[in-house]
Enzyme design. Sequence first.
Site, PDB file in Angstrom:
ATOM      1  N   ARG A 131      16.058   5.674   0.654  1.00 48.67           N
ATOM      2  CA  ARG A 131      15.159   4.862   1.494  1.00 48.67           C
ATOM      3  C   ARG A 131      14.257   5.715   2.386  1.00 48.67           C
ATOM      4  O   ARG A 131      13.855   5.286   3.468  1.00 48.67           O
ATOM      5  CB  ARG A 131      15.941   3.860   2.351  1.00 48.67           C
ATOM      6  CG  ARG A 131      16.710   2.845   1.535  1.00 48.67           C
ATOM      7  CD  ARG A 131      17.039   1.612   2.342  1.00 48.67           C
ATOM      8  NE  ARG A 131      17.968   0.778   1.590  1.00 48.67           N
ATOM      9  CZ  ARG A 131      19.305   0.862   1.676  1.00 48.67           C
ATOM     10  NH1 ARG A 131      19.835   1.708   2.533  1.00 48.67           N
ATOM     11  NH2 ARG A 131      20.072   0.107   0.947  1.00 48.67           N
ATOM     12  N   ARG A 250      -9.438  -0.119   7.169  1.00 47.30           N
ATOM     13  CA  ARG A 250      -9.128   0.881   6.153  1.00 47.30           C
ATOM     14  C   ARG A 250      -9.810   0.579   4.820  1.00 47.30           C
ATOM     15  O   ARG A 250     -10.054   1.470   4.017  1.00 47.30           O
ATOM     16  CB  ARG A 250      -7.619   0.965   5.954  1.00 47.30           C
ATOM     17  CG  ARG A 250      -7.194   2.058   5.000  1.00 47.30           C
ATOM     18  CD  ARG A 250      -5.736   2.409   5.178  1.00 47.30           C
ATOM     19  NE  ARG A 250      -5.329   3.408   4.196  1.00 47.30           N
ATOM     20  CZ  ARG A 250      -4.203   4.085   4.238  1.00 47.30           C
ATOM     21  NH1 ARG A 250      -3.374   3.882   5.215  1.00 47.30           N
ATOM     22  NH2 ARG A 250      -3.904   4.971   3.314  1.00 47.30           N
ATOM     23  N   ASN A 254     -12.570   2.173   0.540  1.00 47.63           N
ATOM     24  CA  ASN A 254     -12.734   1.751  -0.862  1.00 47.63           C
ATOM     25  C   ASN A 254     -14.188   1.700  -1.297  1.00 47.63           C
ATOM     26  O   ASN A 254     -14.477   1.202  -2.393  1.00 47.63           O
ATOM     27  CB  ASN A 254     -12.076   0.393  -1.071  1.00 47.63           C
ATOM     28  CG  ASN A 254     -10.572   0.470  -0.889  1.00 47.63           C
ATOM     29  OD1 ASN A 254      -9.949   1.439  -1.311  1.00 47.63           O
ATOM     30  ND2 ASN A 254     -10.005  -0.516  -0.227  1.00 47.63           N
ATOM     31  N   HIS A 261     -12.578   1.554  -9.922  1.00 48.79           N
ATOM     32  CA  HIS A 261     -11.300   1.249 -10.564  1.00 48.79           C
ATOM     33  C   HIS A 261     -11.497   0.438 -11.833  1.00 48.79           C
ATOM     34  O   HIS A 261     -10.807   0.646 -12.828  1.00 48.79           O
ATOM     35  CB  HIS A 261     -10.397   0.472  -9.599  1.00 48.79           C
ATOM     36  CG  HIS A 261      -9.741   1.336  -8.567  1.00 48.79           C
ATOM     37  ND1 HIS A 261      -9.271   0.848  -7.362  1.00 48.79           N
ATOM     38  CD2 HIS A 261      -9.471   2.667  -8.550  1.00 48.79           C
ATOM     39  CE1 HIS A 261      -8.748   1.825  -6.664  1.00 48.79           C
ATOM     40  NE2 HIS A 261      -8.862   2.945  -7.358  1.00 48.79           N
TER      41      HIS A 261
END
Lengths: 377, 377
Positions: A131, A250, A254, A261
Site C-alpha cells: 500500500r 491541473r 492536458n 491521446h
Amino acid sequence: MNMQQVEAGAGRRVQVPLGERAYEIVIEPGALRNAGALIARRLPKARVAIITDATVAGFHLGSLHAALDETGIGHETITLPAGEKTKSFAHLIDVVDAVLAARLERGDAIVALGGGVIGDLAGFAAGIVRRGMHFIQVPTSLLAQVDSSVGGKTGINSPHGKNLVGVFHQPSLVIADTAVLDTLSPREFRAGYAEVAKYGLIDKPDFFAWLEKNWQRVFDGGPERVEAIAVSCEAKAEVVVADERESGRRALLNLGHTFGHALEAATEYDGSRLVHGEGVAIGMVLAHEFSNRMNLASADDAARVAAHLRQVGLPTRLSDIPGGLPPAERLLDLMGQDKKVVRGRLTFILTRGIGQSFIADDVPPAEVHAFLKEKLA
Amino acid sequence: MNMQQVEAGAGRRVQVPLGERAYEIVIEPGALRNAGALIARRLPKARVAIITDATVAGFHLGSLHAALDETGIGHETITLPAGEKTKSFAHLIDVVDAVLAARLERGDAIVALGGGVIGDLAGFAAGIVRRGMHFIQVPTSLLAQVDSSVGGKTGINSPHGKNLVGVFHQPSLVIADTAVLDTLSPREFRAGYAEVAKYGLIDKPDFFAWLEKNWQRVFDGGPERVEAIAVSCEAKAEVVVADERESGRRALLNLGHTFGHALEAATEYDGSRLVHGEGVAIGMVLAHEFSNRMNLASADDAARVAAHLRQVGLPTRLSDIPGGLPPAERLLDLMGQDKKVVRGRLTFILTRGIGQSFIADDVPPAEVHAFLKEKLA
C-alpha cells in the site's frame, strides 16, 4: 524564472512543496553519478529495487549501480522490455512479485531508471506494494524529466485506453541528469521538447518566446537545457501543488493531449508512426486552430505555434502521421474514452492566444467532429 | 459511547472525519432498502458498478437492484466467485476491465456488496480505475461492517502473503444493514465478533465488560447488535483519523493480527480450517499470553480473554486449528513477511492488561520463537 541569466555548468533544484509529500527535483548534468549520495541523504538505510528497460540499462545501469555501491545502498534490478506495451498488468505483476520476493519493506524504495513508460509502471508498483513504498525517479528521457517525473501520476494502459489504470503516488526524490539526454535519438528528444513548449503555451508567453530564440542550445545541451527543464518542472509543480488530484486547474496540463491521446490510440500506440510527444505537438497545433475556428484565438498565433514546432522537427499536421487515420467519428469516440470526460461532455483545453490557455468543459462534440473532418480531408 | 441506553429499532450514524475524504457509516437494520436514496443524496447522478460474489448475490443483490431502480440509478453488476482466492490480480483485472467497458467515469462509483474479500478487491479497483473513482461499501458480513469498511485499506493477496498489494482509498459512504447479518452462518458471525471484542481489548475495557454481559443479544440481533457495531466503527474511526496512513497508532488495530496472519498463511488461507476472525481470536489470546510471559500482563487477564472468546464459540488455541501446523521457525518466518515489519525487527501489539494494548516495536524474535515452540508442543 531567470531565463536570461544562465550560468554555465550550474545545476538547479526545484522544490515541489506538497506538504508531507514534498520532494526535490535535482536537475544537473552528471547527477546520476551522485545518485547514491542523493538517495542516502533522503532515505538513510533504504534498500532499493531498480526498474529499468533493456535499452536504458545498456546506457546507464552501470553508472547507477556504481553510484549505489559507492554509498553502500543494497539493490536489486528488474529489467523489462523497452516500449509502451510494457505498461501492462502483466509487467506490473512481474515487478510487484519481484519487489516482494526481494523482501523490500515499506521504508525501502523503488527506483525508476528510464523514460515515461518505466516511470509510470514503477511508480504504480511503488504505489501499491504494501500500500505504498518510497519511489525515486531517475528519468532518462526529456519527456520524463519535464513531465512524468513531476506530479505523481502513475499507471498502465488498458485495452480500453491509455493510462486508464493507476494511482497518484508522489516520488520522494527526482534525479534528472541532463547529460543522459545525449543518448536519446533526435526524434525522442524532439518529442520531449513538445512538452517543454507546452508550458510556454499554457501560461508563459515569455518562455515560449525564449524557446523560439534558444531552442537550438536546448537541443545541444549546456546551461540552456538545464534552464528549460527547470522552468518546465517549476511550471508543472506550480499547477500540481494547486491541484494535486486533478479536479480543476491541473487539467491545463492536458493542452494538446485530448487530440494527442486520440491520435496515439488511432495509431495503436505504434511508436514507429507516432510517439506521445508528437501526438501532443499535433494536438497543440489542433487546439490552437480549433480555438481560432471557435473565434477565440487568432490564426496568426496558431501559425506561430505550428511554425516553431515544425522548426524543431516535430510533426504538426494529421497528414504528417505516416499511414492512414480512422474517420472523424472514430477519433471523436477515442477522445470520449479519455479520462477527462465528465458525464459525456468533452473537456478541452482551448486558448485565447499564446500563453492564454483555459479549460473549456462544454465543447460541442459536433464542432469537434466538423473540425476533424476538415483536417482529415 | 452510551452502551447502556440502547433504544429498540434505532439506527446509528458514525462520521469518519477525514477532511475532504470524510464519510458517513449508516448502521441500521433494513438500510439496504434505502441504498438508492442514500447513494443519490451523496453522489447525485452517479452510475454504479456493483461488485459482489455468487453467495451474497443470491441473498441480497435483488434488494440492492430494487433500491437502485427505485431512485433511477443506472447499474452494472459483476459477480465473482466467493472466497479468499478471489483477492487476486486475475480477478482485479476482470473488475477493472468490466468497469472500463461499462464506460464509468471518475464521478461514478463502484459499490462493494459483500464481505471483506469483495470490499478489499472492489475498493482496490475503485482506487486504480482512472486513478480513483468513488467507492461505496455495502458490507454484508459482521467482519466487514466493523473492520474492513472503516479505514480505507484495500487490496489483494500475493503468493508472498496476504494483503501485500493495495492502496489506501476511502469510501464515500458505508451502508451497514445489520439485518443482513442474519444470513451469515454462526461461524462467520463469530469470526466477525472477534474484531468487535478486539476494540474492547485495545483500549475500551468497559466495552469488553459490556460484551461479556451482552454478547448473546449481539448475536441474536436487535439494538445491542447495532450498538456493538457502532461502538466498533467509532473506535476504528478514531484510530484511523489519528493515523490515516498507518505510520503510528493505527498499528494498534493489529492486535492479534501478527500471529493471526501467520496462522492464516500456515493454513494456506483454507477457510475450512481457519478464517481471518478465528486467526485473530487465537492471535489475541496469544498476544495476551505472550505479554504475560514478558511480565507485562497478568495470567488472569489472558485467561479472561480466552474464556470470553471460547464462550462465544471461537477457537483460542493453536490446537483448535484442525490439521497440522508448521514448526515455530516457519511461523516466525511467516510473521516476518507481514507488512508491519520494520527493518527486520518484529513489531507486535502487546498489552498490560485488558484494554491496555500498546505498540512494541522491538520484540526479540528469539522470545517469540521460544513461546511458539511451547504453544505448539
